[in-house]
Design an enzyme around this catalytic site. Structure first.
Site, PDB file in Angstrom:
ATOM      1  CB  THR A 180     -59.061  35.271 -48.278  1.00 14.59           C
ATOM      2  OG1 THR A 180     -59.269  33.858 -48.461  1.00 14.59           O
ATOM      3  CG2 THR A 180     -59.169  35.590 -46.795  1.00 14.59           C
ATOM      4  N   GLY A 181     -61.909  34.531 -49.602  1.00 11.33           N
ATOM      5  CA  GLY A 181     -63.218  33.943 -49.347  1.00 11.33           C
ATOM      6  C   GLY A 181     -63.997  33.753 -50.627  1.00 11.33           C
TER       7      GLY A 181
ATOM      8  NE  ARG B 192     -64.563  31.990 -59.159  1.00  6.83           N
ATOM      9  CZ  ARG B 192     -63.792  32.350 -58.134  1.00  6.83           C
ATOM     10  NH1 ARG B 192     -62.497  32.265 -58.218  1.00  6.83           N
ATOM     11  NH2 ARG B 192     -64.340  32.813 -57.030  1.00  6.83           N
TER      12      ARG B 192
ATOM     13  N   GLY C  15     -62.160  35.220 -59.947  1.00  2.06           N
ATOM     14  CA  GLY C  15     -62.644  35.622 -58.626  1.00  2.06           C
ATOM     15  C   GLY C  15     -62.349  37.080 -58.331  1.00  2.06           C
ATOM     16  CG  ASP C  16     -62.218  38.055 -54.180  1.00  2.00           C
ATOM     17  OD1 ASP C  16     -62.000  36.858 -54.507  1.00  2.00           O
ATOM     18  OD2 ASP C  16     -61.956  38.499 -53.058  1.00  2.00           O
TER      19      ASP C  16
ATOM     20  CB  THR D 254     -56.765  33.433 -51.214  1.00  2.00           C
ATOM     21  OG1 THR D 254     -57.524  32.776 -52.195  1.00  2.00           O
ATOM     22  CG2 THR D 254     -56.288  34.773 -51.721  1.00  2.00           C
TER      23      THR D 254
ATOM     24  N   GLY E 292     -65.277  34.533 -53.585  1.00  2.00           N
ATOM     25  CA  GLY E 292     -64.947  35.659 -54.452  1.00  2.00           C
ATOM     26  C   GLY E 292     -66.143  36.325 -55.106  1.00  2.00           C
TER      27      GLY E 292
HETATM   28  N1  ASP Z   1     -61.283  34.758 -53.057  1.00  2.00           N
HETATM   29  C1  ASP Z   1     -60.689  33.714 -53.836  1.00  2.00           C
HETATM   30  C2  ASP Z   1     -61.476  33.528 -55.109  1.00  2.00           C
HETATM   31  O1  ASP Z   1     -62.678  33.658 -55.069  1.00  2.00           O
HETATM   32  C3  ASP Z   1     -60.655  32.400 -53.140  1.00  2.00           C
HETATM   33  C4  ASP Z   1     -59.952  32.426 -51.838  1.00  2.00           C
HETATM   34  O2  ASP Z   1     -59.959  33.403 -51.113  1.00  2.00           O
HETATM   35  O3  ASP Z   1     -59.347  31.424 -51.532  1.00  2.00           O
HETATM   36  O4  ASP Z   1     -60.889  33.217 -56.119  1.00  2.00           O
END
Ligand code: ASP
Length: 306
Positions: free
Chosen positions: A222-223, A199, A201-202, A171, A225
């Protein structure tokens, strides 16, 4: 125009190592970060707004296929690129976000158009792309976002039937404080490989993956989510600064530790309204870079690069 400016960007946290990226992957990642950092820095140097700077930096990374945002995004289970993005202005706490976009070339600029329009904060799917057309934003065929390596990753996950927890995330995001003392944050992503059932994410959720408040800080995450949503991570960092008086980077470290305690992996970048900037992550690596007026820019990928 007397204050200093600060820009911090990320290209995702994950399990990147010198071995698995290789010299070419390493160089491509750093080149992408350098280009994005310069795009945002040029605006801040000239006295432009933090909001313009974070949008410009994220747009560069959306166009770069090495990152999981815009072109180069991961695939959903159904083999589609569904893009999420958000942007927030710390001066007014105006925000715009989009989820499940499939034809708008620059999702972060669509989020910016939602913010500018002001009627809504979060638009989804075909409606969001429809709004982009009315706002005059460039549309592309959905396969413009697709690259073979991401297709291969989806095939691998589907063949194994499971989710690769060690996957690179990728991300992208940017946070900035401009010479006028205002902060802003932007984040853009393709989400998680093999995501299903619409779905979200965050990233596009204000307060989870993205937040900005002049009274505190600007944050982009990032991470994993789902865990960042449960921790209301970005807002939690801002609250620790605003109410608890923490330094933004310390608050980031505390919240990433909490994310880890909940079983989540990832990272965050922060800029305080005081101009301090930095990051925290609990993965082996995070694509990241910082530029400040008067300092040499710094670009890093691996955890041992501090
Ligand atoms: N945080 C993002 C999500 O959950 C994924 C990512 O950080 O790559 O969609």
């Amino acid at each position: 125009m007397t204050q200093d400016w600060t820009l911090v960007i990320h290209g995702g946290s994950g399990s990147m190592t010198r071995a698995n990226l290789g010299p070419d992957g390493d160089a491509a990642g750093r080149a992408g970060l350098a280009a994005a950092l310069e795009a945002g820095s040029a605006i801040l140097r000239d006295g432009g707004s933090a909001l313009d700077a974070v949008e410009a930096a994220v747009r560069v990374l959306e166009e770069d296929p090495h990152f999981n945002a815009g072109r180069g995004s991961v695939f959903s289970w159904d083999g589609v690129n569904e893009l999420d993005a958000a942007i927030m202005d710390g001066r007014t706490r105006d925000a715009g976000a989009v989820t499940g976009v499939t034809t708008t070339r620059a999702p972060v600029s669509l989020a910016r158009a939602v913010l500018a329009d002001g009627r809504h904060v979060l638009l989804s799917g075909a409606g969001a792309d429809g709004f982009a057309r009315t706002a005059g934003l460039e549309q592309v065929a959905p396969d413009w976002f697709a690259i073979p390596e991401r297709r291969r990753q989806l095939d691998e996950i589907k063949a194994g039937g499971g989710f690769d927890a060690d996957m690179k995330y990728g991300t992208v995001g940017a946070v900035a404080r401009d010479r006028h003392g205002h902060v802003a944050a932007a984040t853009s992503t393709g989400g998680l490989t093999a995501k299903r059932w619409g779905r979200i994410g965050d990233t596009p959720l204000i307060g989870a993956g993205t937040y900005a408040d002049d009274r505190a800080a600007a944050i982009s995450c990032t991470g994993a989510g789902e865990v960042f949503i449960r921790a209301a991570a970005a807002h939690e960092i801002a609250a620790r600064v605003r109410i608890g008086g923490a330094l933004a980077v310390d608050a980031a470290g505390e919240v990433i530790a909490d994310i880890g305690a909940l079983g989540g992996k990832g990272g965050t970048i922060v800029v305080g309204s005081d101009g301090s900037g930095g990051w925290a992550f609990n993965t082996p690596a995070m694509y990241r870079a910082i530029a400040r007026s008067g300092d040499e820019p710094r670009i890093a990928i691996y955890g041992d690069e501090e």
